[in-house]
Design a protein around this motif. Structure first.
Motif, mmCIF file in Angstrom:
data_model
loop_
_atom_site.group_PDB
_atom_site.id
_atom_site.type_symbol
_atom_site.label_atom_id
_atom_site.label_comp_id
_atom_site.label_asym_id
_atom_site.label_seq_id
_atom_site.Cartn_x
_atom_site.Cartn_y
_atom_site.Cartn_z
ATOM 1 N N PHE A 1 0.826 -1.207 0.000
ATOM 2 C CA PHE A 1 0.000 0.000 0.000
ATOM 3 C C PHE A 1 0.863 1.260 0.000
ATOM 4 N N GLU A 2 0.209 2.373 -0.293
ATOM 5 C CA GLU A 2 0.759 3.699 -0.103
ATOM 6 C C GLU A 2 -0.256 4.505 0.710
ATOM 7 N N PHE B 1 -3.780 4.139 -1.043
ATOM 8 C CA PHE B 1 -3.820 3.587 -2.394
ATOM 9 C C PHE B 1 -3.248 2.163 -2.372
ATOM 10 N N PRO B 2 -3.931 1.172 -2.939
ATOM 11 C CA PRO B 2 -5.214 1.309 -3.622
ATOM 12 C C PRO B 2 -6.404 1.475 -2.688
ATOM 13 N N ASP B 3 -6.253 1.004 -1.442
ATOM 14 C CA ASP B 3 -7.323 1.185 -0.454
ATOM 15 C C ASP B 3 -6.698 1.028 0.923
ATOM 16 N N ALA B 4 -7.542 1.071 1.970
ATOM 17 C CA ALA B 4 -7.018 1.039 3.340
ATOM 18 C C ALA B 4 -7.146 -0.326 3.997
ATOM 19 N N SER B 5 -7.485 -1.346 3.228
ATOM 20 C CA SER B 5 -7.783 -2.653 3.817
ATOM 21 C C SER B 5 -6.580 -3.325 4.462
ATOM 22 N N LYS B 6 -5.369 -2.969 4.027
ATOM 23 C CA LYS B 6 -4.179 -3.647 4.546
ATOM 24 C C LYS B 6 -3.358 -2.797 5.524
ATOM 25 N N ILE B 7 -3.900 -1.661 5.932
ATOM 26 C CA ILE B 7 -3.151 -0.810 6.863
ATOM 27 C C ILE B 7 -3.767 -0.904 8.260
ATOM 28 N N PRO B 8 -2.996 -0.697 9.324
ATOM 29 C CA PRO B 8 -3.517 -0.780 10.687
ATOM 30 C C PRO B 8 -4.730 0.122 10.883
ATOM 31 N N SER C 1 -6.502 8.099 7.869
ATOM 32 C CA SER C 1 -6.387 9.214 8.806
ATOM 33 C C SER C 1 -5.846 8.767 10.161
ATOM 34 N N PHE C 2 -6.082 7.506 10.526
ATOM 35 C CA PHE C 2 -5.532 6.962 11.758
ATOM 36 C C PHE C 2 -4.053 6.620 11.604
ATOM 37 N N TYR C 3 -3.681 6.127 10.409
ATOM 38 C CA TYR C 3 -2.363 5.529 10.249
ATOM 39 C C TYR C 3 -1.277 6.471 9.745
ATOM 40 N N TYR C 4 -1.625 7.525 9.002
ATOM 41 C CA TYR C 4 -0.594 8.283 8.278
ATOM 42 C C TYR C 4 0.451 8.910 9.206
ATOM 43 N N ASN C 5 0.082 9.270 10.436
ATOM 44 C CA ASN C 5 1.052 9.886 11.352
ATOM 45 C C ASN C 5 1.252 9.075 12.627
ATOM 46 N N LEU C 6 0.790 7.827 12.622
ATOM 47 C CA LEU C 6 0.848 7.005 13.840
ATOM 48 C C LEU C 6 2.278 6.800 14.322
ATOM 49 N N ASP C 7 3.146 6.287 13.460
ATOM 50 C CA ASP C 7 4.534 6.048 13.854
ATOM 51 C C ASP C 7 5.288 7.349 14.076
ATOM 52 N N GLU D 1 0.865 14.252 -2.736
ATOM 53 C CA GLU D 1 -0.375 14.500 -3.467
ATOM 54 C C GLU D 1 -1.193 13.214 -3.632
ATOM 55 N N ILE D 2 -2.498 13.383 -3.709
ATOM 56 C CA ILE D 2 -3.415 12.245 -3.786
ATOM 57 C C ILE D 2 -3.341 11.614 -5.183
ATOM 58 N N PRO D 3 -2.969 10.340 -5.265
ATOM 59 C CA PRO D 3 -2.914 9.698 -6.590
ATOM 60 C C PRO D 3 -4.324 9.348 -7.089
ATOM 61 N N GLU D 4 -4.448 9.253 -8.372
ATOM 62 C CA GLU D 4 -5.733 8.914 -8.961
ATOM 63 C C GLU D 4 -6.160 7.517 -8.515
ATOM 64 N N GLY D 5 -7.387 7.386 -8.073
ATOM 65 C CA GLY D 5 -7.909 6.102 -7.633
ATOM 66 C C GLY D 5 -7.755 5.834 -6.153
ATOM 67 N N ALA D 6 -7.113 6.750 -5.418
ATOM 68 C CA ALA D 6 -6.909 6.536 -3.977
ATOM 69 C C ALA D 6 -8.214 6.714 -3.200
ATOM 70 N N ILE D 7 -8.302 6.048 -2.064
ATOM 71 C CA ILE D 7 -9.420 6.228 -1.127
ATOM 72 C C ILE D 7 -9.042 7.383 -0.196
#
Length: 271
Positions: free
Chosen positions: A96-97, A108-115, A120-126, A260-266
């Motif tokens: 993922f990204e 991207f492609p979605d958030a299904s594989k991130i904690p 919004s929960f994960y991008y600044n967690l670490d 920047e937000i890539p095309e197709g991102a959630i």
């Protein structure tokens, strides 16, 4: 008459000398007792500021533009880049990204594989856990010295962290920093996670900071391990261990388009 005048002049002369000597003595005495100001003592510096100083100092932290590093958890590597100034972020793994462009978190492609399955929960967690104690200088953070505490037989200086009602996505959260009294470094962080449940604001997790490395003047923990926390006691490891490597502070960001937000991102808007 001449004798009388001479007598007056003699008296005046000796009186003048006496006044000068008295003035001189008074000045010398005042100089001898002038107090020396000494504000550089631990009593005049807050516990948070002492902790920050032990980690390298807020001026050094603020001198950089960004922080990049790799987090390895159970064999999964996530490369992360965060702009220290405005908190834009970009994270990338083989699956993922995730990013934050300053207003919107995206996956991207979605958030299904991130904690937490939430960008919004994960991008600044670490970044937040690694950036403590420096990030506790952010506006709206309230730091309170709670005195000494004992955890598993060791004494710590304790700092309670709360947040203003309009700060961040989870202002209900509470942190406690357990600071080694000899080094003034953060050793244990206990905290609540109320992102998904606002009623879950009680302290329910502990994170142990270890294997500190000095990177460009800043002390960074190379290992963060989660433990059970109940009734102010630390229990067994929960086997959530983050190993931090490839740590680098940057003066400039070579490519800011990664935020920047890539095309197709959630996407998830952050107010």
């Amino acid at each position: 008459m001449k004798v009388k005048l001479l007598f007056i002049l003699v008296i005046s002369f000796f009186f003048s000398i006496a006044c000068k000597e008295e003035k001189k003595d008074s000045t010398e005495t005042q100089t001898d007792i002038t107090p020396v100001s000494n504000t550089d003592t631990t009593e005049t510096i807050s516990l948070l500021d002492r902790c920050i100083a032990a980690h390298g100092g807020i001026d050094v932290w603020n001198s950089f533009t960004a922080l990049s590093y790799t987090v390895n958890e159970k064999g999964r590597e996530v490369k992360q880049l965060t702009n220290i100034k405005d908190r834009r972020a970009y994270l990338k793994s083989k699956d993922f990204e995730v990013g934050f462009d300053g207003k919107t978190a995206w996956a991207f492609p979605d958030a299904s594989k991130i904690p937490g399955k939430s960008a919004s929960f994960y991008y600044n967690l670490d970044f937040y856990f690694i950036g403590i104690p420096f990030l506790l200088k952010d506006p709206g953070v309230i730091a309170t010295d709670e005195g000494n505490s004992v955890v598993n037989g060791k004494s710590y200086e304790t700092l309670k962290i709360t947040f203003g009602s309009e700060i961040g996505l989870t202002p209900e959260d509470i942190y406690y920093l357990y600071i080694d009294p000899e080094t003034s470094r953060l050793e244990i962080l206990t905290y609540s996670v109320s992102f998904f449940d606002k009623d879950n604001a009680g302290i329910n997790s502990a994170k142990v900071y270890s294997n500190y490395k000095e990177v460009q003047g800043i002390m960074i923990p190379a290992k963060l391990e989660n433990f059970e926390w109940k009734n102010n006691e630390m229990g067994e490891s929960t086997n959530h261990i983050r190993l931090v490597s490839d740590i680098q502070f940057l003066d400039t960001i070579a490519d800011t388009t990664v935020f920047e937000i890539p095309e197709g991102a959630i996407t998830e808007e952050i107010n």
